[in-house]
Design a protein around this motif. Structure first.
Motif, short mmCIF file in Angstrom:
data_model
loop_
_atom_site.label_atom_id
_atom_site.label_comp_id
_atom_site.label_asym_id
_atom_site.label_seq_id
_atom_site.Cartn_x
_atom_site.Cartn_y
_atom_site.Cartn_z
N GLY A 32 0.84 -1.20 0.00
CA GLY A 32 0.00 0.00 0.00
C GLY A 32 0.87 1.24 0.00
O GLY A 32 2.10 1.15 -0.10
N THR A 33 0.25 2.40 0.14
CA THR A 33 1.02 3.64 0.11
C THR A 33 1.79 3.89 1.39
O THR A 33 2.87 4.49 1.38
N GLN B 170 -2.87 3.47 2.91
CA GLN B 170 -3.44 2.12 2.77
C GLN B 170 -2.73 1.27 3.83
O GLN B 170 -1.55 0.92 3.67
N VAL C 81 -1.37 -1.48 5.68
CA VAL C 81 -1.10 -2.91 5.55
C VAL C 81 -1.07 -3.61 6.91
O VAL C 81 -1.36 -4.80 7.00
N SER D 96 4.68 0.48 3.91
CA SER D 96 4.08 0.30 2.59
C SER D 96 3.99 -1.17 2.17
O SER D 96 3.42 -1.47 1.12
N TYR E 202 -9.23 -2.13 3.07
CA TYR E 202 -8.07 -1.31 3.38
C TYR E 202 -7.41 -0.74 2.13
O TYR E 202 -6.47 0.06 2.24
N VAL F 299 -5.47 -2.18 0.03
CA VAL F 299 -4.14 -2.70 -0.25
C VAL F 299 -4.20 -3.74 -1.36
O VAL F 299 -5.26 -4.30 -1.66
N GLU F 300 -3.05 -4.02 -1.95
CA GLU F 300 -2.94 -5.07 -2.94
C GLU F 300 -2.35 -6.33 -2.28
O GLU F 300 -1.49 -6.23 -1.41
#
Length: 412
Positions: free
Chosen positions: A209-210, A221, A223, A266, A300, A302-303
């Motif tokens: 995430g960022t 985001q 994590v 991140s 959230y 996130v990837e």
């Protein structure tokens, strides 16, 4: 084909030889224990195995991968292609955990220990080889036997795959193994027909995430929060999506993210094991997990990247194999020497061998009788009552050298 021999004579010689070798085998086990090696690095252990086998006139062959070995002990005039060999398998590798035992033969390798009993398994199969070599010289060996010393059981999908690729199952008609069991008393083996271990895969989930400042989580985001949801909710969702009779278990052993208390990282990662009692549940859970992870962390933003390795299937004991072990246990240990066990959620790459050759794995009691408690396998303080070594030698030597006739005993 060699002439039949009197079972009473053969078994008496096994007992006498195993008892005579007891102190030597303890010394071998302690040497291996003091010098543990992790999977696919068992060079010293392999050399020790070869040395012991050669000391009794046997010839060992190193596996093509460079660690692990196998050795045939056949009676004179035996045709293995026509009659088939009995395989006995031991595993060589140790675990990457510290040795917490306070003994003078504790591990000399920092952070590596035989905390699963593979040093015991190896010593027992070596002991069987030594006994069978003597039986052969006395004309009491009527079966051909292959001793298999397999590397990297603690890896996944396991060193059994490399051993099989190296040809260890060629000409085998049946195959057997023992595994240390701290729930069972020394002097006993514990048996079960059918699945005795479970299907296991290793899982890795990476979230990205960022990230950002913990004072402004709405601009990030997160994590860490996503990982928290992942590791606490996965098992609950599985219980609603997969038949609970499959016994699916998703346990997380390592979660990492971040380096500062006031910064949302991140990226983060969760490592775990996915287990199931049966193949159907295992395959369904593996197929479902990526979708489940994506849905759990979606709020959230996130990837998620999910990786699931091949793993190992359940080890399934054949009825014929359990009958042979039960007969050997009864003959060598007495009626109280054989007990029942249950299927565990643990994984075991011996399963790959049992998929190709019928046989069985028995649990070997290592707990001192009367002990109030005993440390479990994979614990730094795991230990064994070394009287179990002679027990294992006697049982496996009898299985390997008997005529192969199986009673109708059912243990489950």
């Amino acid at each position: 084909m060699p002439e039949p021999v009197d079972d009473h004579v053969r078994r008496a010689r096994i007992v006498a030889e195993a008892d005579e070798l007891h102190e030597r085998l303890i010394a071998i086990r302690r040497d291996i224990h003091a010098h543990p090696e992790v999977g696919n690095a068992e060079h010293r252990t392999t050399a020790r195995v070869v040395e012991v086998l050669e000391s009794v006139g046997l010839v060992a062959k190193i596996l093509p991968i460079g660690t692990g070995a196998w050795c045939d002990v056949v009676p004179y005039g035996f045709d293995e292609q026509r009659e088939g060999l009995v395989g006995l398998r031991a595993d060589l590798d140790a675990l990457p955990i510290p040795d917490g035992s306070a003994v003078d033969f504790a591990s000399r390798v920092p952070g590596v220990a035989h905390a699963c009993g593979h040093d015991v398994h190896t010593t027992i199969v070596l002991g069987v080889g030594m006994v069978l070599a003597r039986l052969r010289e006395e004309g009491l060996l009527t079966r051909g036997v292959r001793l298999i010393f397999q590397p990297a059981e603690e890896t996944s999908p396991g060193g059994a795959v490399d051993a099989i690729d190296g040809g260890v199952l060629t000409d085998l008609s049946e195959v057997y193994a023992l595994h240390c069991d701290p729930r069972t008393d020394a002097g006993q083996i514990a048996l079960k027909v059918g699945p005795v271990t479970s299907a296991v895969s290793q899982v890795s989930v990476t979230l990205t995430g960022t990230g950002g400042h913990t004072s402004r989580p709405h601009l990030t985001q997160d994590v860490v929060a996503a990982l928290g949801t992942l590791v606490t909710q996965t098992q609950l969702v599985f219980a609603r999506r997969v038949d609970p009779r499959s016994g699916v278990s998703m346990m997380w052993g390592k979660v990492t993210a971040g380096s500062a208390p006031n910064a949302i990282p991140s990226s983060g990662q969760a490592l775990g094991t996915l287990r199931a009692l049966d193949l159907a549940g295992w395959e369904q859970a593996k197929a479902l997990l990526p979708e489940l992870v994506t849905q759990l962390v979606a709020p959230y933003g996130v990837e998620a990247r999910v990786s699931i390795n091949e793993g190992t299937p359940p080890a399934v004991n054949a009825q014929s194999g359990i009958d042979r072990l039960a007969a050997a246990g009864d003959a060598m240990l007495g009626p109280a020497g054989v007990t029942a066990t249950e299927q565990s959620l643990g994984g075991e790459d011996f399963s790959w061998m049992l998929q190709q050759v019928p046989g069985a794995m028995a649990r070997l009691g290592v707990r001192t009788p009367g002990a109030a408690s005993w440390p479990d396998i994979h614990h730094p303080s795991f230990r064994v009552d070394e009287s179990c070594i002679a027990v294992g030698v006697k049982v496996l030597a009898d299985v390997a050298s008997s005529s192969g006739a199986s009673p109708s005993t059912t243990t489950g």
